[in-house]
Design a protein around this motif. Structure first.
Motif, PDB file in Angstrom:
ATOM      1  N   LYS A  91       0.856  -1.188   0.000  1.00  0.00           N
ATOM      2  CA  LYS A  91       0.000   0.000   0.000  1.00  0.00           C
ATOM      3  C   LYS A  91       0.885   1.229   0.000  1.00  0.00           C
ATOM      4  N   ALA A  92       0.561   2.191  -0.858  1.00  0.00           N
ATOM      5  CA  ALA A  92       1.299   3.453  -0.916  1.00  0.00           C
ATOM      6  C   ALA A  92       0.338   4.533  -1.379  1.00  0.00           C
ATOM      7  N   GLY A  93       0.470   5.725  -0.796  1.00  0.00           N
ATOM      8  CA  GLY A  93      -0.405   6.815  -1.200  1.00  0.00           C
ATOM      9  C   GLY A  93      -0.174   8.051  -0.366  1.00  0.00           C
ATOM     10  N   VAL A  94      -1.232   8.813  -0.185  1.00  0.00           N
ATOM     11  CA  VAL A  94      -1.161  10.049   0.588  1.00  0.00           C
ATOM     12  C   VAL A  94      -2.414  10.157   1.453  1.00  0.00           C
ATOM     13  N   VAL A  95      -2.214  10.602   2.690  1.00  0.00           N
ATOM     14  CA  VAL A  95      -3.334  10.912   3.573  1.00  0.00           C
ATOM     15  C   VAL A  95      -3.290  12.394   3.892  1.00  0.00           C
ATOM     16  N   CYS A  96      -4.450  12.975   4.112  1.00  0.00           N
ATOM     17  CA  CYS A  96      -4.547  14.379   4.532  1.00  0.00           C
ATOM     18  C   CYS A  96      -5.011  14.385   5.979  1.00  0.00           C
ATOM     19  N   LEU A  97      -4.050  14.516   6.904  1.00  0.00           N
ATOM     20  CA  LEU A  97      -4.375  14.528   8.320  1.00  0.00           C
ATOM     21  C   LEU A  97      -5.285  15.705   8.630  1.00  0.00           C
ATOM     22  N   PHE A  98      -6.331  15.441   9.381  1.00  0.00           N
ATOM     23  CA  PHE A  98      -7.320  16.458   9.742  1.00  0.00           C
ATOM     24  C   PHE A  98      -7.848  17.181   8.508  1.00  0.00           C
ATOM     25  N   PHE A  99      -7.888  16.465   7.361  1.00  0.00           N
ATOM     26  CA  PHE A  99      -8.421  16.960   6.089  1.00  0.00           C
ATOM     27  C   PHE A  99      -7.628  18.131   5.517  1.00  0.00           C
ATOM     28  N   GLY A 100      -6.337  18.304   5.931  1.00  0.00           N
ATOM     29  CA  GLY A 100      -5.599  19.443   5.405  1.00  0.00           C
ATOM     30  C   GLY A 100      -4.094  19.314   5.350  1.00  0.00           C
ATOM     31  N   ILE A 101      -3.500  18.344   6.050  1.00  0.00           N
ATOM     32  CA  ILE A 101      -2.045  18.216   6.080  1.00  0.00           C
ATOM     33  C   ILE A 101      -1.660  16.956   5.298  1.00  0.00           C
ATOM     34  N   PRO A 102      -1.172  17.107   4.041  1.00  0.00           N
ATOM     35  CA  PRO A 102      -0.846  15.928   3.234  1.00  0.00           C
ATOM     36  C   PRO A 102       0.429  15.233   3.720  1.00  0.00           C
ATOM     37  N   VAL A 103       0.349  13.892   3.814  1.00  0.00           N
ATOM     38  CA  VAL A 103       1.484  13.070   4.237  1.00  0.00           C
ATOM     39  C   VAL A 103       1.537  11.838   3.342  1.00  0.00           C
ATOM     40  N   LYS A 104       2.689  11.641   2.655  1.00  0.00           N
ATOM     41  CA  LYS A 104       2.860  10.444   1.827  1.00  0.00           C
ATOM     42  C   LYS A 104       3.213   9.264   2.719  1.00  0.00           C
TER      43      LYS A 104
END
Length: 147
Positions: A91-104
């Protein structure tokens, strides 16, 4: 790790080796403690339109692909789940913590449990994704859909 077995084709699960049961009833909403997930996409909505639910074991090629996730209040994300052989995925991708901080993130290896519609992060069997359909995962206050 606790193992739960479906009772026939019902929405009732019994804990292996105990009398504990979980009954998800006929609804398309599942609650786990403070979190509640509403099934919205793909075959998971089938019950709303009279389509039968899919209780079979899903094959790896059915659950590989692009996924979108959301968790309240944690955030949202998009990732790729790629078959790497055996019972494993990366699994690889990006999450937006608290809907605003992108983290790969990733690639992270995940393993599918034989005979079950469950995957867990390699080395962390407490982290699990339970597939209700090949296109839908619910876990606590979050959910993931394929597409």
């Amino acid at each position: 790790e606790d193992r739960w077995d479906r009772q026939g084709r019902s929405n009732v699960f019994k804990k292996e080796g105990a009398d504990d049961t979980l009954n998800y009833g006929p609804t398309d909403c599942i609650c786990f403690g403070p979190g509640c997930t509403q099934k919205l996409a793909g075959p998971s909505c089938g019950a709303l339109f009279g389509m039968p639910r899919d209780w079979r074991e899903f094959q790896k090629n059915e659950i590989a692909g692009q996924w979108t996730c959301v968790c309240v209040p944690g955030g949202c994300g998009h990732y790729s789940q790629q078959d790497i052989g055996g019972n494993a995925f990366n699994k690889a991708g990006v999450v937006c913590l608290f809907f605003g901080i992108p983290v790969k993130f990733g690639p992270e290896p995940w393993d599918k449990i034989d005979g079950r519609n469950i995957t867990h992060k390699r080395g962390d069997e407490g982290s699990r994704n339970v597939y209700f359909t090949p296109n839908w995962i619910c876990h606590g206050c979050g959910c993931e859909c394929k597409g």
